[in-house]
Design a protein around this motif. Sequence first.
Motif, mmCIF file in Angstrom:
data_model
loop_
_atom_site.group_PDB
_atom_site.id
_atom_site.type_symbol
_atom_site.label_atom_id
_atom_site.label_comp_id
_atom_site.label_asym_id
_atom_site.label_seq_id
_atom_site.Cartn_x
_atom_site.Cartn_y
_atom_site.Cartn_z
ATOM 1 N N ARG A 293 -17.406 14.469 9.531
ATOM 2 C CA ARG A 293 -18.035 13.256 10.027
ATOM 3 C C ARG A 293 -19.237 13.592 10.913
ATOM 4 O O ARG A 293 -19.136 14.428 11.800
ATOM 5 C CB ARG A 293 -17.026 12.410 10.823
ATOM 6 N N LEU B 109 -16.030 9.872 4.262
ATOM 7 C CA LEU B 109 -15.263 8.783 3.664
ATOM 8 C C LEU B 109 -15.157 8.960 2.150
ATOM 9 O O LEU B 109 -14.153 8.579 1.548
ATOM 10 C CB LEU B 109 -15.920 7.443 3.998
ATOM 11 N N THR C 147 -9.655 11.896 -2.579
ATOM 12 C CA THR C 147 -8.327 12.505 -2.418
ATOM 13 C C THR C 147 -7.224 11.465 -2.491
ATOM 14 O O THR C 147 -6.134 11.755 -2.978
ATOM 15 C CB THR C 147 -8.250 13.268 -1.089
ATOM 16 N N SER C 148 -7.488 10.240 -1.999
ATOM 17 C CA SER C 148 -6.474 9.190 -2.088
ATOM 18 C C SER C 148 -6.233 8.771 -3.531
ATOM 19 O O SER C 148 -5.188 8.193 -3.840
ATOM 20 C CB SER C 148 -6.900 7.981 -1.254
ATOM 21 N N ARG D 247 -14.799 11.786 0.542
ATOM 22 C CA ARG D 247 -13.680 12.701 0.271
ATOM 23 C C ARG D 247 -12.343 11.987 0.460
ATOM 24 O O ARG D 247 -11.403 12.205 -0.326
ATOM 25 C CB ARG D 247 -13.773 13.911 1.188
ATOM 26 N N GLU D 248 -12.226 11.141 1.471
ATOM 27 C CA GLU D 248 -10.976 10.423 1.675
ATOM 28 C C GLU D 248 -10.659 9.526 0.483
ATOM 29 O O GLU D 248 -9.505 9.432 0.050
ATOM 30 C CB GLU D 248 -11.063 9.595 2.961
#
Length: 442
Positions: free
Chosen positions: A355, A370, A376-377, A372-373
């Motif tokens: 970040r 965000l 991955t989710s 990558r989040e």
Amino acid sequence: MSRPGRAAEDTVVRRARLRIVWTTGVVVTLLVTLAGAVSYTVMTHAQDAQVRREVRYGAAYGDPERPPGCMWLYGPGGTGASDGPEGFPLWADLDRVRLTGEPVERTVRRGGAAYRVRTQLRRDGDVVQAVLDLRFQLADRDHLWLALGAAEGVGLVAAVAAGLVLGCRAVAPLAEALARQRRFVADASHELRTPVTRVHTRAQMLARGAVRDGLPARHRDGLAAVVTSLGRLGEVLDDLLSSATLSPGQAWAATRRRVDLVALARAAADEEADRARERGLAVRVDGPPHPLWVDGVASALRRAVGELLNNAVTHTPPGGSVVLTLTRGDGAVELTVADTGRGFEAGEAERLFRRFHRGGGGRYGLGLALLREVVTSHGGTVAASGRPGHGARFTVRLPQSAPSPPVSAERVRTWHGWRAAVPLSGRPRPVAGPGRPDRSRR
């Protein structure tokens, strides 16, 4: 706050409390173990020194007829201790000392007991062997181990109790902060959604009026882009509100469906077309003519692809190019965004997803973190590669969606009717019907 949201917060708080208990228990255990090891080492060192002093004194000056306590002395000829333990004297040590004149000292075990044995030549020429029983020293060591074990158990129980108390007190501010954060996100997204909805509706009306009044194409296209951007903003607010009231898994599970990544990439490229044109960039999408399906949340994946494209356009100088490539293989769909921009150092690839990272190519803010989040989710991965002056390449791999079962014609008509009533932004719009024209086709 909804029950799932509160359950998610309780899970975070409970895990933090368990970490405190576990950490406290480990620290106390290590301290007690360290104290026990030090105590055992000091005691054994002192006992060994005392044993050496006693056995050497007995071998040098002791009277075989009246030896010190717990000691037996064997004089010339190996006699002098009729009540000694079985297996003594050690004839080999006696013969060796007679030959060499050098003392021999060692620990011997006989019949489950340990003895310290020293054989030496006295000043008067006699060879004497002193045997010292070590049972009391060994018993003291066993008692010390027992005491240390009891102290370890009591300390561990005390550590768990202290950890629970400290955990409840230390985690209380965390629970309050989580609750405040969730309330803030929910309130902010709820308050913002109303004015954004109004602006979105007003923009739709203006766009339809522009078509009806025959305004130039550039005005109509500009208003259509505004409507699309406001719809995307509405999706962001909806996701924020959902994440504030549900856990992320529950919020996204309710909206997961099959998403065509090829169509999504082409739509993202169309949205960036004007900006790329202003910067003198060429944006191209290389993908198969057929869909590449993945399971996920359309709005989240759209923002992820949009962030990759926005990042490439931002960091590519005028005259460069950006290429989106979509392929399929090994049960996954792969999206690659490559540009001819400034690039970055090889060691900076992982830090780009932090970040507000600031690297040689500029400040990257929250977007890539965000991104990558989101990836991955969805069970995927994202990786970056590049070289200074040779552009950058971001590769996203997402699990391929399983084939859908056949859908009847009646279900297709029903689905299209639902899409007409509820667009991706989640806001209803008029549906054509008897006595009601379909304004969406103007």
